[in-house]
Design a protein around this motif. Sequence first.
Motif, PDB file in Angstrom:
ATOM      1  N   ASP A 115      48.411 123.307 -50.516  1.00  0.00           N
ATOM      2  CA  ASP A 115      49.371 122.914 -51.631  1.00  0.00           C
ATOM      3  C   ASP A 115      48.822 122.591 -52.864  1.00  0.00           C
ATOM      4  N   TYR A 116      47.645 122.817 -53.059  1.00  0.00           N
ATOM      5  CA  TYR A 116      46.798 122.571 -54.363  1.00  0.00           C
ATOM      6  C   TYR A 116      46.203 123.569 -54.742  1.00  0.00           C
ATOM      7  N   SER A 117      46.056 123.852 -56.305  1.00  0.00           N
ATOM      8  CA  SER A 117      45.382 124.787 -56.835  1.00  0.00           C
ATOM      9  C   SER A 117      44.924 124.447 -58.189  1.00  0.00           C
ATOM     10  N   LYS A 118      43.787 125.118 -58.644  1.00  0.00           N
ATOM     11  CA  LYS A 118      43.400 124.997 -59.812  1.00  0.00           C
ATOM     12  C   LYS A 118      43.211 126.190 -60.597  1.00  0.00           C
ATOM     13  N   TYR A 119      43.788 126.087 -61.925  1.00  0.00           N
ATOM     14  CA  TYR A 119      43.905 127.396 -62.677  1.00  0.00           C
ATOM     15  C   TYR A 119      43.163 127.079 -64.148  1.00  0.00           C
ATOM     16  N   ASP A 177      37.254 120.169 -52.991  1.00  0.00           N
ATOM     17  CA  ASP A 177      36.729 119.698 -54.050  1.00  0.00           C
ATOM     18  C   ASP A 177      37.189 120.848 -55.284  1.00  0.00           C
ATOM     19  N   ASP A 178      37.306 122.173 -54.806  1.00  0.00           N
ATOM     20  CA  ASP A 178      37.583 123.077 -56.146  1.00  0.00           C
ATOM     21  C   ASP A 178      38.911 122.846 -56.680  1.00  0.00           C
ATOM     22  N   VAL A 179      39.763 122.336 -55.845  1.00  0.00           N
ATOM     23  CA  VAL A 179      41.304 122.358 -56.178  1.00  0.00           C
ATOM     24  C   VAL A 179      41.694 120.896 -56.510  1.00  0.00           C
ATOM     25  N   MET A 180      40.947 119.828 -56.557  1.00  0.00           N
ATOM     26  CA  MET A 180      41.411 118.322 -56.595  1.00  0.00           C
ATOM     27  C   MET A 180      40.693 117.985 -57.749  1.00  0.00           C
ATOM     28  N   PHE A 181      41.770 117.291 -58.586  1.00  0.00           N
ATOM     29  CA  PHE A 181      41.336 116.588 -59.801  1.00  0.00           C
ATOM     30  C   PHE A 181      40.646 115.129 -59.520  1.00  0.00           C
ATOM     31  N   THR A 182      39.521 115.470 -58.901  1.00  0.00           N
ATOM     32  CA  THR A 182      38.742 114.344 -58.414  1.00  0.00           C
ATOM     33  C   THR A 182      37.920 113.388 -59.390  1.00  0.00           C
ATOM     34  N   ASN A 183      37.672 113.841 -60.619  1.00  0.00           N
ATOM     35  CA  ASN A 183      37.251 112.929 -61.588  1.00  0.00           C
ATOM     36  C   ASN A 183      38.235 112.332 -62.669  1.00  0.00           C
ATOM     37  N   ILE A 184      39.246 111.997 -62.304  1.00  0.00           N
ATOM     38  CA  ILE A 184      40.317 111.595 -63.085  1.00  0.00           C
ATOM     39  C   ILE A 184      40.034 110.258 -63.741  1.00  0.00           C
ATOM     40  N   ASP A 185      39.307 109.626 -63.346  1.00  0.00           N
ATOM     41  CA  ASP A 185      39.036 108.313 -63.843  1.00  0.00           C
ATOM     42  C   ASP A 185      38.231 108.565 -65.249  1.00  0.00           C
ATOM     43  N   GLU A 186      37.482 109.749 -65.270  1.00  0.00           N
ATOM     44  CA  GLU A 186      36.603 110.061 -66.603  1.00  0.00           C
ATOM     45  C   GLU A 186      37.424 110.549 -67.520  1.00  0.00           C
ATOM     46  N   TYR A 187      38.668 110.557 -67.518  1.00  0.00           N
ATOM     47  CA  TYR A 187      39.624 111.177 -68.620  1.00  0.00           C
ATOM     48  C   TYR A 187      40.620 110.341 -68.909  1.00  0.00           C
ATOM     49  N   LYS A 188      41.293 110.225 -70.134  1.00  0.00           N
ATOM     50  CA  LYS A 188      42.174 109.602 -70.795  1.00  0.00           C
ATOM     51  C   LYS A 188      43.564 110.317 -70.507  1.00  0.00           C
ATOM     52  N   LEU A 189      44.582 109.373 -70.086  1.00  0.00           N
ATOM     53  CA  LEU A 189      45.992 110.071 -69.773  1.00  0.00           C
ATOM     54  C   LEU A 189      46.576 109.805 -71.252  1.00  0.00           C
ATOM     55  N   LEU A 190      46.959 111.109 -71.740  1.00  0.00           N
ATOM     56  CA  LEU A 190      47.917 111.158 -72.886  1.00  0.00           C
ATOM     57  C   LEU A 190      49.252 110.758 -72.717  1.00  0.00           C
ATOM     58  N   GLU A 191      49.736 109.972 -73.862  1.00  0.00           N
ATOM     59  CA  GLU A 191      51.265 109.502 -73.589  1.00  0.00           C
ATOM     60  C   GLU A 191      52.030 110.711 -73.908  1.00  0.00           C
ATOM     61  N   GLN A 192      53.047 110.498 -72.855  1.00  0.00           N
ATOM     62  CA  GLN A 192      54.449 111.616 -72.941  1.00  0.00           C
ATOM     63  C   GLN A 192      55.240 111.722 -74.185  1.00  0.00           C
TER      64      GLN A 192
END
Length: 215
Positions: free
Chosen positions: A72-76, A200-215
């Motif tokens: 159910d996971y993919s990386k593009y 590891d190829d398809v999961m956003f594992t290092n999400i804590d290193e990124y900032k979430l943009l406001e919608q």
Amino acid sequence: MKSNKNFKIFLIFIVVIILVLVCIAVNKYKQYKILMSIVEETNKVSASDNYYYEFDSESSVYGHIKIWVKGDYSKYQTVLVDGDKINYTDLKENKTYFVDNAEKVYSINNMAMKSGFTNFPNTLLLLRNEEKSFIDIALSIKELKTEVVDTKECYKIRYENDIINETIWIDKTTLLPIKNQNEEGTLANYTIILNNVTDDDVMFTNIDEYKLLEQ
């Protein structure tokens, strides 16, 4: 006597014509079966739950794309000079994460679709999605021969009709495309590997290193 001789010549001529037509029909049927077996194999791979797909075109219009799929996971990933653009898709949560590695930011869209083959050869796309008669397909195959590409023995197929005009090279071992040339002469390379994608190829594992943009 002369009429009998002429009649025999005529019969021989007819037999030769029939034999030639039979040979052409047999050859076209063999080409048809080869092409349809390739279409069947690409259908199996595209429906697979685990594969890596890469498309790399010499044209900046079509670009360089990498796709990893596992369940159910993919990386593009779109490969760009100024920084790659990456989408992570989570079908379970129905979410797509749009990641900008250069800026270390990401956004979330509450909609997800399984990644598929992008910029796939038009011949294979058409035959996967539309039913064509044997005659239509046979007449569209202008050339089918064996050619070696990067040490791989391939089918070289030139497919041409009112809709498509392209040449594709198919690995004889995997029955998957490795190269394509469109009507404009633009070349593209393909890499398709089954059952090699990890979590590891398809999961956003290092999400804590990124900032979430406001919608």
